[in-house]
Design a protein around this motif. Structure first.
Motif: not given
Length: 382
Positions: A284, A288, A291, A296, A298-303
């Motif tokens: 996580r 972050r 991001e 820049f 992938k978004p954290t949730a997607q990873r």
């Protein structure tokens, strides 16, 4: 998580103080749930009886392993072999750490593959039994090392660092616990079964149990003395939640794991949750950071979702799908059944299960060392 992880904690701790809800959730994830499950297990056993309770808990934990235990093994492969070529052969890591990557990533699996292959080719329960016993011998090492990492990393996130004397006392207690857990109870050598393989266990004489028990008790006294001396000097104790998680891991999961027959089924899942919490924390914080500029990513949730799905899928393939396919195909061939009849009806399940466990221990001992630059993310801000 290994004992060497703590040495990376000389860096400044950038984490913010945890609120009480976050501290409670973290405590439950790193071992505190054990204290809740013990009375629940007692209540279930006294309500429906031991046999129905054991059947229900065994059924639940067997199927829950698909999303807890199995992914905990699989995610180690995903972490370890990410950029493995660069880590092993590039110049980013210290020579000793590169050697560890080569040993754990290439030499250990080749040795285990040859060992399991010899057992399967000869149908030898004795050869497979030695491999199974190596797994049981090393599991205590794996548990106490993870307990040490839990204590030191979470304490450092709260601004508390252990002195060299305290570190030595903690490690001594860990290894004494490992020795005592392996030697206890005394065993003259008996026939046991694991994943269908029937083999004779290594004898554990009463003298060995007594000696390791004494060492465990002495190490506990030494550890309490070291921690108490610091407490008296600074007028404040070490962080309670990491310390409790440590003792739960070492005492209730490793040394006294057989206190409750129902908890025996739950401890591997609790250990896996503890491990997965630190994988989540690591990835996580890494996500972050990625991001923002300059990457820049992938978004954290997607990873994290991709990592979780990959771990579940790989875990199912390694410990469910592939063994079931191979054992099913083998049982359809009369010659195959005769060749490995001494290994029971699920020889590939036994071989792959033991292989993955032992390899997991060695990969884990490399991933969480301070020499791995990724471990810095363990101390990043929440």
């Amino acid at each position: 998580m290994t004992s060497a992880t703590v040495t990376l904690l000389g860096a400044a701790d950038a984490s913010r103080p945890l609120g009480w809800r976050a501290r409670l959730i973290e405590f439950l994830l790193v071992g505190g749930a054990t204290l809740v499950l013990f009375p629940l297990a007692w209540l279930l056993r006294n309500t429906v009886g031991l046999d129905p309770a054991e059947l229900a808990v065994g059924f639940l934990t067997f199927h829950a392993a698909t999303v807890i235990n199995d992914p905990h093994f699989a995610v180690t492969y995903l972490l370890f072999y990410k950029d493995a070529r660069r880590r092993a052969l590039g110049g980013d890591l210290a020579p000793a750490q590169r050697a560890r990557y080569i040993a754990a990533g290439l030499l250990v699996p080749l040795a285990l593959l040859a060992w399991a292959g010899a057992a399967l080719a000869t149908g030898s329960a004795r050869i497979m039994g030695w491999m199974i016993q190596l797994m049981f011998f090393l599991v205590g090492w794996h548990y106490v090392k993870q307990g040490f990492g839990i204590l030191t990393v979470l304490s450092a996130r709260r601004g508390h660092r252990f002195s060299p004397t305290e570190r030595r006392a903690i490690l001594a207690h860990c290894f004494a616990a490992w020795a005592y857990a392996w030697a206890s109870p005394a065993d003259p050598g008996r026939e046991v079964s694991e994943k269908g393989v029937i083999y004779t266990s290594i004898a554990h004489p009463p003298g060995l149990e007594l000696a390791t028990g004494i060492a465990f008790g002495v190490s506990a006294i030494a550890l309490l003395w070291a921690l108490g001396r610091r407490w008296r000097a600074e007028r404040r104790p070490p962080p309670i939640e990491p310390l409790a998680g440590f003792f739960i891991t070492v005492w209730l999961w490793t040394v006294y794991s057989s206190l409750d027959r129902l908890m025996v089924y739950m401890i591997p899942a609790l250990h896996s949750v503890q491990y997965l919490y630190f994988v989540w924390l690591l990835r996580r914080n890494e996500a972050r950071e990625a991001e923002g500029p300059p990457t820049f990513g992938k978004p954290t949730a997607q990873r994290l979702a991709v990592l979780a799905a990959s771990a579940v899928a790989l875990g199912w393939l390694l410990l469910r799908g592939v063994p079931a396919f191979l054992d099913g195909a083998l049982m359809m061939r009369a010659s195959g059944r005769e060749a490995i009849a001494g290994l029971g009806e699920t020889p590939y399940l036994a071989a792959i299960y033991v292989f993955v466990n032992i390899h997991h221990y060695f990969m884990d001992s490399v991933i969480w060392r301070r020499d791995n630059p990724d471990t810095r993310y363990l101390l990043h801000s929440l």
